[in-house]
Write a protein that holds these residues in place. Structure first.
Motif, PDB file in Angstrom:
ATOM      1  N   LYS A  43      -2.756   0.311   1.847  1.00  0.00           N
ATOM      2  CA  LYS A  43      -2.172  -0.279   0.632  1.00  0.00           C
ATOM      3  C   LYS A  43      -3.052  -1.408   0.107  1.00  0.00           C
ATOM      4  CE  LYS A  43       2.711   0.580   1.567  1.00  0.00           C
ATOM      5  NZ  LYS A  43       3.983  -0.036   1.937  1.00  0.00           N
ATOM      6  N   VAL A  44      -3.498  -2.272   1.004  1.00  0.00           N
ATOM      7  CA  VAL A  44      -4.342  -3.395   0.599  1.00  0.00           C
ATOM      8  C   VAL A  44      -5.660  -2.874   0.030  1.00  0.00           C
ATOM      9  CG1 VAL A  44      -5.676  -5.368   1.461  1.00  0.00           C
ATOM     10  CG2 VAL A  44      -3.288  -5.087   2.137  1.00  0.00           C
ATOM     11  N   LYS A  45      -6.260  -1.919   0.693  1.00  0.00           N
ATOM     12  CA  LYS A  45      -7.533  -1.365   0.219  1.00  0.00           C
ATOM     13  C   LYS A  45      -7.381  -0.758  -1.171  1.00  0.00           C
ATOM     14  CE  LYS A  45     -11.125   2.008   1.225  1.00  0.00           C
ATOM     15  NZ  LYS A  45     -11.597   3.082   2.088  1.00  0.00           N
ATOM     16  N   ARG A  46      -6.332   0.040  -1.376  1.00  0.00           N
ATOM     17  CA  ARG A  46      -6.108   0.657  -2.693  1.00  0.00           C
ATOM     18  C   ARG A  46      -5.925  -0.416  -3.770  1.00  0.00           C
ATOM     19  NH1 ARG A  46      -2.945   4.338   0.193  1.00  0.00           N
ATOM     20  NH2 ARG A  46      -1.045   3.217  -0.363  1.00  0.00           N
ATOM     21  N   LYS A  73      -8.024  -3.322  -8.413  1.00  0.00           N
ATOM     22  CA  LYS A  73      -8.204  -4.605  -9.095  1.00  0.00           C
ATOM     23  C   LYS A  73      -9.698  -4.919  -9.282  1.00  0.00           C
ATOM     24  CE  LYS A  73      -3.804  -6.350  -7.377  1.00  0.00           C
ATOM     25  NZ  LYS A  73      -3.055  -6.602  -8.593  1.00  0.00           N
ATOM     26  N   ALA A  74     -10.518  -4.582  -8.306  1.00  0.00           N
ATOM     27  CA  ALA A  74     -11.960  -4.817  -8.408  1.00  0.00           C
ATOM     28  C   ALA A  74     -12.570  -3.944  -9.502  1.00  0.00           C
ATOM     29  CB  ALA A  74     -12.636  -4.566  -7.067  1.00  0.00           C
ATOM     30  N   ARG A  94     -16.959  -3.486   1.834  1.00  0.00           N
ATOM     31  CA  ARG A  94     -16.928  -2.023   1.843  1.00  0.00           C
ATOM     32  C   ARG A  94     -16.903  -1.482   0.415  1.00  0.00           C
ATOM     33  NH1 ARG A  94     -18.965   1.132   4.911  1.00  0.00           N
ATOM     34  NH2 ARG A  94     -19.724   2.019   3.015  1.00  0.00           N
ATOM     35  N   TYR A  95     -16.140  -2.128  -0.448  1.00  0.00           N
ATOM     36  CA  TYR A  95     -16.059  -1.728  -1.852  1.00  0.00           C
ATOM     37  C   TYR A  95     -17.448  -1.751  -2.494  1.00  0.00           C
ATOM     38  CZ  TYR A  95     -15.045  -2.110  -6.867  1.00  0.00           C
ATOM     39  OH  TYR A  95     -15.031  -1.923  -8.219  1.00  0.00           O
ATOM     40  N   THR A  96     -18.181  -2.835  -2.277  1.00  0.00           N
ATOM     41  CA  THR A  96     -19.519  -2.968  -2.847  1.00  0.00           C
ATOM     42  C   THR A  96     -20.451  -1.890  -2.305  1.00  0.00           C
ATOM     43  OG1 THR A  96     -19.179  -5.347  -3.119  1.00  0.00           O
ATOM     44  CG2 THR A  96     -21.446  -4.556  -3.191  1.00  0.00           C
TER      45      THR A  96
END
Length: 192
Positions: A12-15, A20-21, A71-73
């Motif tokens: 949930k946090v990752k999604r 948002k990013a 991880r997103y980057t």
């Protein structure tokens, strides 16, 4: 002290952070803007609020930064700087208007044979470290037998992602012109 988050909370946090990013265009903002974004995530009920049920406030910021945004980057970088030669073929077609066949690759450097028999070397990197991409291209040429080729032309392209480094059109044009003096093209992978 390490906290084990339940898998559903992690997901949930990752999604939420990824969504948002993306909306914020995180990879194209300055360090200061991203710092404000991070603080807003810590305060956000969907992110920091949920994490606050499992860890202290100091750990929340660290988890968001190290556990999710890094991880997103990396995921975004992989999308614009492919690790396989096939992912570069559309860029080659766009720049040279011909097909290419991969010859050799040592990520982040890729060697292709163009349809007209010329050789194309593509080195990848970020705008912040474009010099490293150029150095890797030159080292690859120096080490590779038969490069530069005697009969065909060797083309060199730096496929650069602007991730995390805001840049102006003037800055990019200046770099493109400077590299053209030494026969190197630059392609900004994450710009239209």
């Amino acid at each position: 002290m390490s906290v084990n988050l339940p898998a559903d909370v992690q997901a949930k946090v990752k999604r939420a952070v990824y969504r948002k990013a993306d909306e914020f265009a995180y990879t194209h903002k300055s360090r200061v803007q991203n710092g404000v974004f991070m603080l807003n995530l810590v305060k956000d009920p969907e992110v920091g609020g949920l994490l606050g049920q499992f860890m202290g406030k100091a750990a929340i910021k660290t988890y968001i930064k190290d556990g999710v945004l890094n991880r997103y980057t990396k995921d975004k970088k992989e999308m614009v700087l492919p690790s396989k030669p096939a992912g570069l073929l559309p860029m080659v077609k766009k720049l040279y208007h011909q097909d290419a066949i991969p010859i050799e690759s040592a990520n982040p450097v890729f060697l292709f044979r163009l349809g007209n028999k010329d050789v194309l070397l593509v080195a990848q990197g970020t705008l912040l470290k474009w010099e490293t991409a150029l150095r890797k291209a030159l080292e690859f040429i120096e080490k590779a037998p038969g490069l530069p080729p005697k009969e065909e032309t060797l083309h060199i392209v730096l496929n650069i992602a602007t991730l995390g480094k805001p840049s102006t059109t003037a800055d990019r044009d200046h770099l493109s012109k400077a590299l053209a003096y030494v026969g190197v093209k630059i392609h900004f992978a994450d710009l239209p």
